[in-house]
Structure formats: C-alpha cells, structure tokens
Design an enzyme around this catalytic site. Structure first.
Site, mmCIF file in Angstrom:
data_model
loop_
_atom_site.group_PDB
_atom_site.id
_atom_site.type_symbol
_atom_site.label_atom_id
_atom_site.label_comp_id
_atom_site.label_asym_id
_atom_site.label_seq_id
_atom_site.Cartn_x
_atom_site.Cartn_y
_atom_site.Cartn_z
ATOM 1 N N PHE A 213 -2.587 18.204 -50.872
ATOM 2 C CA PHE A 213 -3.640 17.507 -51.562
ATOM 3 C C PHE A 213 -3.495 17.134 -52.965
ATOM 4 C CE2 PHE A 213 -4.828 21.562 -49.395
ATOM 5 C CZ PHE A 213 -5.182 20.927 -48.226
ATOM 6 N N ASP A 215 -3.525 16.160 -56.231
ATOM 7 C CA ASP A 215 -4.524 16.615 -57.418
ATOM 8 C C ASP A 215 -3.775 16.300 -58.681
ATOM 9 O OD1 ASP A 215 -2.979 18.684 -57.426
ATOM 10 O OD2 ASP A 215 -4.517 20.325 -57.260
ATOM 11 N N ASP A 283 0.686 23.892 -50.444
ATOM 12 C CA ASP A 283 0.043 23.432 -51.498
ATOM 13 C C ASP A 283 -0.728 24.598 -52.062
ATOM 14 O OD1 ASP A 283 -1.787 20.722 -52.324
ATOM 15 O OD2 ASP A 283 -3.015 22.637 -52.175
#
Length: 306
Positions: A213, A215, A283
C-alpha cells in the site's frame, strides 16, 4: 492487483528521481534469510471487531478516511482507528449509511474525539458523504453487501470499489501513462483478510494479487534500508520537510518504485529461499518498522489517497 503491479514496474523502468537498488534488496533479503516477521492485524488493539457486518462497515469507513495525517503532528492512524471504534461501541448506528451522508466537519471531529480541525477536513467529510450515498444507493447501505458482490475475489472487490466510489480512484498520470496505485482500496481488502483471518468476509481466493500500500511510511523505510535511492534535490526536499506536489513525477516515482521494490523482494525471497510471501505481510512488517522509528524522514504530499 495486476494493474498496480504493471504500472509500478513501468514507472520504475523510466524513473529519474528515484531508483530501486537491486543489490540492496538482495542484502536485505539475505539479512532476514527470507523470513519476514509476522505482524498480526490489530497488533496495537485499536480496531473495532465483532466478527460480523458491522466490522466490515467500520473497516470501509476507516479506509475511506485513512489518509494524510502528517500535517497535524499529533494525529496518527491510531487516532482514527480507535476513535471510530469508540464511536461504534457507544452507538452502533454511528456509521449507518444515512448518517454518513449528514456528518459535518465538527461532527466528524466529535465522532473521533479530536479537539481541532482535521487535515483536509472538507475532503474527509465529502468522502464520508460519498460512501454513505453509494452504499445506500447500490448496496442496501451495507459495506458487507459490497464485499459479498465480489465473490471472494480481491481483484473484483477493488474493481467494484473504484467503479462505485470515486474517492478510492488512486490514479496518476506519469509521462502520459496512467498509473494505478489503489492504496486505500487494497488496504480495505487487507484489513478484511487480517480481521477475519482469511475467512468469512475476509476470504479471498486471490489475496496474493494485492501489492503493498503505497503511502509515506513504507517508502521512508525502504529508503532507510538503501533499497530506494533518491536524487539529491528530492532528498533535500524530503529531509527539509518541503511538500512534494501531488501527481508530480517525484511523488509518483516514490510510490510506484516502492511497490516495484517490494515485488522484487518477493521474487528474490521465492527464488533464493523457496518461500511464497504475500505483499501484505511485507507491507505490515515495513510499516510497523516505520511507525516505531519516528526519526525517519518521509515525503509530505497533501493527498486524499494516502
């Protein structure tokens, strides 16, 4: 999912501000001997869970609002997750679709027990309204029905989310090429999978299709490991806490190269140690390292996507 994986690789092959160092990936993989520490979902104990549809509703609202905490130095993801949890424990209708459509900024702050304006508060309120309206219009007001409609496919669920909820369409244009990153849509799948331990609403037959993800925490950890290399001007901007423009080449490269680097890490772990790891697990490990290391400099971009 494949669109994210493929477009991230496309960016990484043309990137000029960020480079993925394959030799540093190999060093990192050898150091851990292909063993990524297993981080359990909700290891902090901050999420609502009742093993039913209300948990799905909670997670969808949580991930609709899961972005851009850094402008307020005291605000973290933990505040959002625990604030929504407490709100639901006090009032089981707090996240009903009709109520989501009517929240104001001050009411959202009250819901989260937050004492001042939230970063990009108007957008957070708009996204709450969007989620409530479309859940009511297309899914009987229930995020659980959205999940059921995907038929145990993570890729199908992400497609449904991005088709029905514009606020989850985490796209960028890079050198004329469309790049898909889908951070919040993918993390909703991962949250379901983690919360329900791969069963019930979290059962997906293609969970390995999910990437990391993208970010601002994971890229900082990858940079600290030497896996991501930034050109000097970008390094100076990040280290001086200057904002990176959303949609700029630099921002897209940071995020896409992070996805690509972890895919290369997965491939190497499989090749050298015969282990099939999920990007979700990598992650969670990288993110947990990042949130515990407050000294790490991360890029700062005002964005609703992460």
């Amino acid at each position: 999912m494949e669109a994210v994986r493929a477009s991230a690789a496309w960016v990484a092959s043309r990137s000029s501000h960020v480079k993925v160092d394959l030799s540093e990936i190999e060093k990192a993989v050898d150091k851990i001997q292909g063993n990524v520490p297993k981080i359990e979902w909700d290891f902090e104990g901050i999420h609502y869970f009742d093993n039913g549809p209300l948990t799905v509703q909670y997670l969808f609202v949580l991930d609709a609002l899961n972005f851009c905490f850094w402008p307020d130095k005291d605000l973290t993801y933990d505040n959002l997750a625990s604030g929504l949890k407490l709100a639901l424990e006090n009032d089981k209708t707090a996240l009903d679709a009709d109520r989501l459509q009517s929240y104001t900024g001050p009411q959202l702050r009250q819901l989260l027990n937050w004492p001042r304006s939230l970063p990009i508060e108007e957008e957070r309120v708009r996204l709450l309204h969007e989620v409530g309206l479309e859940l009511e219009r297309s899914f009987g007001g229930q995020a659980a029905n959205l999940v059921k409609a995907a038929g145990n496919s993570a890729a199908s669920l992400i497609e449904l989310i991005t088709r029905h909820f514009p606020g989850f369409r985490d796209h960028s244009l890079y050198k004329g090429h469309q790049v898909f990153l889908y951070k919040r849509a993918q993390i909703f799948v991962a949250d379901l999978w983690g919360a329900f331990k791969g069963g019930n609403y979290g059962e997906f037959n293609d969970i390995n299709s999910i990437t990391i993800f993208a970010d601002y925490i994971v890229p900082a950890v990858l940079r600290d490991l030497g896996i991501l290399k930034y050109e000097s001007n970008l390094s100076c901007s990040i280290d001086s806490n200057s904002e990176i423009v959303p949609g700029s080449e630099e921002e897209v490269e940071i995020r896409a190269c992070s996805v690509h680097a972890v895919e290369k890490m997965r491939e190497l772990i499989n090749k050298k140690f015969g282990k099939q790891l999920l990007s979700i697990d990598i992650d969670l490990w990288l993110w947990s390292v990042g949130v515990q290391n407050i000294a790490l400099s991360h890029h700062r971009t005002l964005s609703i996507y992460y």
